[in-house]
Scaffold this motif. Structure first.
Motif, PDB file in Angstrom:
ATOM      1  N   PHE A   1       0.864  -1.180   0.000  1.00  0.00           N
ATOM      2  CA  PHE A   1       0.000   0.000   0.000  1.00  0.00           C
ATOM      3  C   PHE A   1       0.902   1.231   0.000  1.00  0.00           C
ATOM      4  O   PHE A   1       1.381   1.685   1.030  1.00  0.00           O
TER       5      PHE A   1
ATOM      6  N   ASN B   1       0.789   4.471  -0.402  1.00  0.00           N
ATOM      7  CA  ASN B   1       0.579   5.738   0.306  1.00  0.00           C
ATOM      8  C   ASN B   1       0.463   5.565   1.815  1.00  0.00           C
ATOM      9  O   ASN B   1       0.209   6.524   2.520  1.00  0.00           O
ATOM     10  N   LEU B   2       0.607   4.334   2.274  1.00  0.00           N
ATOM     11  CA  LEU B   2       0.591   4.109   3.712  1.00  0.00           C
ATOM     12  C   LEU B   2       2.027   3.862   4.181  1.00  0.00           C
ATOM     13  O   LEU B   2       2.877   3.436   3.398  1.00  0.00           O
ATOM     14  N   THR B   3       2.287   4.127   5.449  1.00  0.00           N
ATOM     15  CA  THR B   3       3.635   3.921   5.962  1.00  0.00           C
ATOM     16  C   THR B   3       3.920   2.435   6.119  1.00  0.00           C
ATOM     17  O   THR B   3       3.000   1.602   6.063  1.00  0.00           O
TER      18      THR B   3
ATOM     19  N   GLU C   1       1.905   1.136   8.909  1.00  0.00           N
ATOM     20  CA  GLU C   1       0.492   0.889   8.583  1.00  0.00           C
ATOM     21  C   GLU C   1       0.335  -0.357   7.724  1.00  0.00           C
ATOM     22  O   GLU C   1      -0.621  -1.126   7.879  1.00  0.00           O
TER      23      GLU C   1
ATOM     24  N   ALA D   1       0.528  -3.229  10.041  1.00  0.00           N
ATOM     25  CA  ALA D   1      -0.698  -3.343  10.833  1.00  0.00           C
ATOM     26  C   ALA D   1      -1.798  -4.012  10.009  1.00  0.00           C
ATOM     27  O   ALA D   1      -2.580  -4.815  10.519  1.00  0.00           O
ATOM     28  N   LEU D   2      -1.847  -3.689   8.710  1.00  0.00           N
ATOM     29  CA  LEU D   2      -2.863  -4.310   7.856  1.00  0.00           C
ATOM     30  C   LEU D   2      -2.611  -5.801   7.679  1.00  0.00           C
ATOM     31  O   LEU D   2      -3.559  -6.570   7.495  1.00  0.00           O
TER      32      LEU D   2
ATOM     33  N   GLN E   1       8.396   4.690   9.571  1.00  0.00           N
ATOM     34  CA  GLN E   1       7.348   5.719   9.418  1.00  0.00           C
ATOM     35  C   GLN E   1       7.322   6.313   8.018  1.00  0.00           C
ATOM     36  O   GLN E   1       6.682   7.327   7.769  1.00  0.00           O
TER      37      GLN E   1
ATOM     38  N   ASN F   1       6.508   6.377   3.900  1.00  0.00           N
ATOM     39  CA  ASN F   1       5.518   5.812   2.986  1.00  0.00           C
ATOM     40  C   ASN F   1       6.127   4.637   2.228  1.00  0.00           C
ATOM     41  O   ASN F   1       7.248   4.733   1.734  1.00  0.00           O
TER      42      ASN F   1
END
Lengths: 236, 390
Positions: free
Chosen positions: A90, A92-94, A97, A100-101, A130, A132
């Motif tokens: 993903f 655009n997510l760090t 993140e 976490a997904l 942290q 992207n």
């Protein structure tokens, strides 16, 4: 009991028969690899296992339970997770993140410990925690895809072309980590075009050609076979 | 706010959870009260009207962010959900007011929170903070939001399996259907005698929503208080969602649908949830829009209206809540501020959009929030260090 048993699996994309009845087994604790050229049906096999495509016929048993045709989120819950082809991070997510997904389905308390474990395997990801995910290099993105799949704490990890588009040295690193993951108890089904590397790490191997399994043997033996050496290893 | 350590997974102390749930609402109340009691009385009616629209547009833009921004679905039927909420709430307030206050003259029966900016306290007849009229209004607005959410579910469940252009076409069709349905309703009942009003059963009135003439004389309850209460709650809910596990699941769908599935995200379920939630807030915003101008006209809620909200979120950055708030505010105030240029103002407006899209195609803030942007972050960090050093 085998962890995964596929029997006479057929998958069609419209009129095209992508898998023409393949059968294979994955024993617990092993690395099993599927090798073969482009369009042989390797990725389709993984997509059928993880529920991303529906089988036309045949059965898929995971720990003895039929899972063929189940929705992907149910299959993740059963203990199978995938690092998809082309990484599918993903962007655009760090990194945090994304990880976490990977644990999206989990509600247990071990998530944080598993994240530490994954970051231990891939220290580069800790440095970029942290950032992207889209700003990572290709190799780092592949590491993230694998780490993210591990966050589901799978009993069967599906890896789709982890060496795709990576420099040889990065590929070496990734395969070393694949071996480490397996050594710590995770069973792996690995799809690869890089047959050399795949046969080197795997216990057992299947060779796929236009939707059918043409060879199956211990990886070390296949690596010695004339046919495989000629067609897939580019020797002889 | 509270001095408790922030727990990563929300599994903190039992006492911390309700507090963390409630403080956004307390903040929303404070913002609403500030707008109503401090800002409102200091400006004239025109400015207050623009602020009301700004608040309503913030709600709509932020709610659309949940669909177009988070899950990456392209819905262009948002005005349709707004219309549903507006008609349901407007119709309920109008007909229930007649019945409840037993008067064919439908009048405003609100308290201080619903009294317009021109209200000056009268010591002989003090208004209560909340009156019975307000309760009818709040109930009607919630009903409007719920019916809109129901419509979102009905539209979303079969169509959210579609992607991209196809979903856009379906939502476009939905918006037009809503418009046509409301234009086909029966004429509004204007009671002349008290007896007639008492004798007409309520269910007969349900379909009398004015048709092509529009639905008028809705008592005006929407004030800066209610509008900014809703806007603040919507923003708080959207922020909460964005940084929660379900919100991340929604964003993962936008990023890569197949990978999201591979992570175990039930893609259809999360698309439908985002859609229903967005429809609910759009319905509430539509309700307050009806109660702020006192009338509903379905022809004003076509797809051109939907595009207004799309422009706002594209400009703010798809997925950025602070971006949506800023863009909705600017794009509501700007056309008014440009009024002196008269016939050139739409050209100026369009030019501005084009320039911003060329300079920043990802929108003002991209998918991030304003406080997450590099320069702002550094500034905040410096301020934090400076503060602790002093």
């Amino acid at each position: 009991m085998s962890l995964l048993v596929i029997d006479n699996l057929q998958v069609n994309y419209g009129a095209i028969k992508a898998l023409r009845g393949i059968s294979l087994k994955v024993e617990p604790g092993q690395i099993v690899t599927l090798i073969g050229s482009n369009g042989a049906g390797k990725s389709t096999t993984l997509r059928a296992i993880s529920g991303l495509v529906k089988p036309a016929s045949g059965s898929i048993l995971f720990e003895g339970k039929p899972i063929g045709g189940a929705a992907p989120h149910k299959i993740v819950r059963l203990g199978i997770s995938q690092a998809p082809e082309g990484r599918g991070i993903f962007a655009n997510l760090t990194v945090a993140e994304n990880l976490a997904l990977g644990a999206f389905q989990r509600r247990d308390a071990g998530v944080e410990a598993d994240r530490e474990k994954a970051l231990g395997l891939f220290p580069r990801l800790r440095e970029r925690f942290q950032q992207n995910a889209g700003t990572l290099s290709g190799g780092e993105q592949q590491m993230l895809a694998i780490a993210r799949a591990l966050m589901a704490r799978p009993r069967l990890l599906l890896l789709d072309e982890p060496s795709l588009g990576l420099a040889p040295q990065v590929t070496q690193t990734i395969f070393r980590i694949i071996r480490d993951i397996n050594a710590s108890g995770t069973t792996i089904l690995l799809v690869e075009q890089n047959a050399n590397m795949a046969l080197d790490v795997a216990h057992h191997a299947y060779v796929l050609e236009v939707g059918e399994i043409v060879l199956s043997d211990a990886a070390a033996k296949l690596a010695q076979s004339d046919e495989v050496r000629k067609h897939y290893l580019g020797v002889g | 706010m509270s001095s408790q350590p922030v727990s990563v997974k929300g599994s903190g102390g039992a006492g911390g959870a309700p507090l963390r749930m409630l403080w956004p609402f307390a903040l929303a109340l404070a913002v609403a009260a500030f707008m109503h009691f401090v800002v409102g009385p200091n400006f004239n009616g025109t400015v207050v009207q623009v602020l009301l629209f700004a608040g309503i547009n913030i709600t709509l833009a932020v709610s659309l962010t949940m669909v177009n921004g988070f899950t990456g679905q392209f819905s262009i039927g948002h005005a349709g959900f707004m219309a549903v909420g507006g008609y349901v709430a407007g119709g309920l307030v109008y007909y229930l007011s007649a019945r409840f206050f037993d008067s064919p003259q439908i009048a405003f029966h609100g308290g201080i929170l619903s009294a317009g900016a021109d209200y000056r306290p009268d010591p002989d007849h003090p208004l209560p903070l909340l009156s019975r009229g307000d309760l009818i209004m709040i109930g009607s607005c919630l009903a409007g939001g719920l019916v809109a959410a129901g419509a979102g579910y009905v539209v979303g469940l079969p169509t959210l399996r579609l992607r991209g252009d196809y979903l856009a076409i379906v939502t476009l069709g939905f918006g037009e259907i809503v418009r046509v349905i409301f234009q086909g309703t029966g004429p509004q009942v204007l009671f002349t005698k008290a007896q007639e009003m008492r004798d007409t059963p309520l269910h007969q009135l349900a379909w009398k929503l004015g048709g092509a003439q529009g639905f008028n004389f809705i008592p005006i309850y929407a004030t800066l208080f209610w509008v900014f209460l809703l806007a603040s709650i919507t923003v708080a809910a959207a922020l909460r969602l964005k940084y929660s596990s379900p919100g991340r699941a929604m964003i993962s769908i936008r990023e890569d649908e197949v990978a999201a599935q591979a992570m175990g995200v039930n893609v259809t379920r999360y698309k439908v949830r985002a859609f229903v939630l967005a429809s609910f807030f759009a319905g509430l915003a539509g309700a307050l829009a009806a109660l702020s101008i006192g009338q509903m006209n379905a022809s004003a809620y076509g797809f051109i209206k939907s595009f207004d909200f799309i422009i706002m979120i594209v400009l703010g950055g798809m997925g950025s809540i602070s971006g949506a708030v800023l863009a909705a505010t600017v794009l509501t105030i700007l056309p008014e501020a440009l009024r002196q240029f008269d016939s050139y103002r739409m050209i100026a407006y369009a030019l501005l959009l084009i320039i911003i899209m060329i300079l920043r195609p990802q929108g003002l803030f991209g998918i991030r929030e304003v406080w997450e942007l590099g320069p702002v972050r550094r500034l905040l960090a410096r301020a934090g260090r400076g503060g602790s050093a002093a």
